[in-house]
Design a protein around this motif. Structure first.
Motif, PDB file in Angstrom:
ATOM      1  N   LEU A 138    -119.145  48.942  40.914  1.00 61.87           N
ATOM      2  CA  LEU A 138    -119.546  50.111  40.885  1.00 61.87           C
ATOM      3  C   LEU A 138    -118.673  51.181  42.150  1.00 61.87           C
ATOM      4  N   THR A 139    -118.429  50.093  43.388  1.00 59.51           N
ATOM      5  CA  THR A 139    -118.352  50.068  44.537  1.00 59.51           C
ATOM      6  C   THR A 139    -116.604  50.144  44.480  1.00 59.51           C
ATOM      7  N   GLY A 140    -115.898  49.508  43.882  1.00 62.15           N
ATOM      8  CA  GLY A 140    -114.659  48.727  43.662  1.00 62.15           C
ATOM      9  C   GLY A 140    -113.983  48.340  44.536  1.00 62.15           C
ATOM     10  N   CYS A 141    -114.973  47.737  45.695  1.00 63.09           N
ATOM     11  CA  CYS A 141    -114.864  46.589  46.578  1.00 63.09           C
ATOM     12  C   CYS A 141    -114.972  45.398  46.428  1.00 63.09           C
ATOM     13  N   ASP A 215    -126.222  55.190  35.282  1.00 61.02           N
ATOM     14  CA  ASP A 215    -124.730  55.346  34.032  1.00 61.02           C
ATOM     15  C   ASP A 215    -123.882  54.572  33.836  1.00 61.02           C
ATOM     16  N   GLY A 216    -123.701  54.189  35.712  1.00 59.17           N
ATOM     17  CA  GLY A 216    -122.152  53.594  36.106  1.00 59.17           C
ATOM     18  C   GLY A 216    -122.118  51.526  35.313  1.00 59.17           C
ATOM     19  N   GLU A 218    -124.508  51.055  32.630  1.00 56.17           N
ATOM     20  CA  GLU A 218    -124.578  51.189  31.219  1.00 56.17           C
ATOM     21  C   GLU A 218    -122.851  50.827  30.391  1.00 56.17           C
ATOM     22  N   HIS A 219    -121.686  52.066  31.559  1.00 49.16           N
ATOM     23  CA  HIS A 219    -120.599  52.041  30.572  1.00 49.16           C
ATOM     24  C   HIS A 219    -120.334  50.396  30.902  1.00 49.16           C
ATOM     25  N   TRP A 220    -120.016  49.809  31.642  1.00 50.11           N
ATOM     26  CA  TRP A 220    -119.065  48.390  32.011  1.00 50.11           C
ATOM     27  C   TRP A 220    -120.184  47.581  30.930  1.00 50.11           C
ATOM     28  N   HIS A 221    -121.908  47.898  30.639  1.00 55.86           N
ATOM     29  CA  HIS A 221    -122.921  47.166  29.596  1.00 55.86           C
ATOM     30  C   HIS A 221    -122.083  47.576  28.050  1.00 55.86           C
ATOM     31  N   GLN A 222    -121.756  48.586  28.096  1.00 56.71           N
ATOM     32  CA  GLN A 222    -120.787  48.722  26.978  1.00 56.71           C
ATOM     33  C   GLN A 222    -119.392  48.128  26.484  1.00 56.71           C
ATOM     34  N   LEU A 223    -118.809  47.889  27.270  1.00 59.19           N
ATOM     35  CA  LEU A 223    -117.119  48.035  27.225  1.00 59.19           C
ATOM     36  C   LEU A 223    -117.998  45.988  27.191  1.00 59.19           C
ATOM     37  N   PHE A 224    -118.284  44.941  27.791  1.00 63.30           N
ATOM     38  CA  PHE A 224    -118.508  43.357  27.556  1.00 63.30           C
ATOM     39  C   PHE A 224    -119.417  43.271  26.119  1.00 63.30           C
ATOM     40  N   ARG A 225    -120.323  43.945  25.925  1.00 63.58           N
ATOM     41  CA  ARG A 225    -120.939  43.857  25.059  1.00 63.58           C
ATOM     42  C   ARG A 225    -120.494  44.530  23.396  1.00 63.58           C
ATOM     43  N   GLY A 226    -119.259  45.453  23.216  1.00 62.17           N
ATOM     44  CA  GLY A 226    -118.239  45.056  22.096  1.00 62.17           C
ATOM     45  C   GLY A 226    -118.679  46.488  21.735  1.00 62.17           C
ATOM     46  N   ASP A 227    -119.324  47.526  22.098  1.00 60.05           N
ATOM     47  CA  ASP A 227    -119.315  48.749  22.007  1.00 60.05           C
ATOM     48  C   ASP A 227    -118.438  49.286  21.840  1.00 60.05           C
ATOM     49  N   LYS A 228    -117.383  49.396  22.425  1.00 61.24           N
ATOM     50  CA  LYS A 228    -115.970  49.904  22.776  1.00 61.24           C
ATOM     51  C   LYS A 228    -115.049  49.165  21.650  1.00 61.24           C
TER      52      LYS A 228
END
Length: 268
Positions: A138-141, A215-216, A218-228
């Motif tokens: 989320l923070t990018g750090c 929301d942030g 969930e965006h990454w969860h979608q990527l790693f669970r294969g939704d994207k």
């Protein structure tokens, strides 16, 4: 001797019995289950082909990629879920070729072994492997926030007052003048608000900020669970003792996240 009873001859308006039966059978419009399945299969096949052509071969389902369409997810049904502590998770960072590459996000473990060039040793995101770095997502750090502690991270979405946002050291005179005018107007607007108004505004902004955190993630969860479309998958959960978070020292926002905070706007 009894006389045989003759059947009345068909009238002009009524066909003979055999003719009526054939006509009835020929006009029957019954549809079998097999016919329905054939039609549905044809529609699905046509839709998949059209999706393939429209997306240049990227998807057969118009970008819709639920878990039940992925073979890897069906394989997981027959495998016990992974349960690892944060210390045990470190062993799955890709340095051992006999072990898969795992990363965790807010307690959920994902298998990213399909991308060793990215998450394996020497990869651009190797620092995510073998750990739960939800805060950094989320923070990018990435250098200081590779931890699962999300406390206070919603502050990065909370707006600052114009006078709380420092100007760049090399700001021009015009930028300084604009900033001073904005600050003056904001202070006047804030002074005119009641304590109740300020409290309600803060509560609304906090709710929005917390939703932005969800929301942030969930965006990454979608990527790693294969939704994207990536061949990643969920494999288990991180096990932690009760109260683990309270034992950690509270963190402040990293410099990058602090700089990225929005500035509160006051309507004229």
């Amino acid at each position: 001797m009894e006389a045989r009873q003759r059947r009345p001859a068909p009238t002009k308006d009524e066909p003979a019995e055999p003719i009526k039966k054939v006509a009835s059978e020929s006009t029957s419009s019954s549809v079998s289950v097999l016919d329905i399945l054939r039609i549905a299969g044809g529609i699905l096949l046509f839709s998949s082909a059209l999706s393939y052509l429209t997306t240049s071969g990227a998807s057969l389902t118009w970008g819709y990629n639920p878990w039940w369409t992925r073979a890897a997810e069906w394989k997981n049904i027959f495998k016990p879920p992974v349960s690892l502590t944060d210390d045990e998770l470190l062993a799955y960072d890709g340095t051992d070729p006999d072990k898969p590459i795992y990363l965790a996000l807010n307690g959920t473990i994902y298998d990213v072994s399909i991308s060793p060039a990215t998450y394996g040793p020497g990869g651009s995101y190797h620092f995510f492997a073998g750990r739960d770095a939800a805060r950094a997502f989320l923070t990018g750090c990435f250098d200081v926030d590779a931890v699962p502690d999300l406390r206070g991270v919603e502050q990065m979405y909370m707006p600052l007052e114009p006078w709380e946002k420092p100007l760049a050291a090399d700001a021009s005179d015009a930028e300084k003048a604009k900033h001073a005018a904005l600050e003056k107007r904001a202070r006047e607007k804030r002074k005119a608000m009641t304590k109740g108004d300020l409290k309600n505004r803060s509560a609304q902004e906090l709710r929005k900020a917390r939703q932005s955190v969800r929301d942030g993630l969930e965006h990454w969860h979608q990527l790693f669970r294969g939704d994207k479309g990536k061949a990643y998958r969920k494999v288990g959960e991180v096990k932690r003792e009760e109260g683990w978070l309270q034992k950690l020292p509270k963190r402040t926002l990293c410099e990058q996240a602090e700089k990225g905070r929005p500035v509160r706007k006051y309507e004229d």
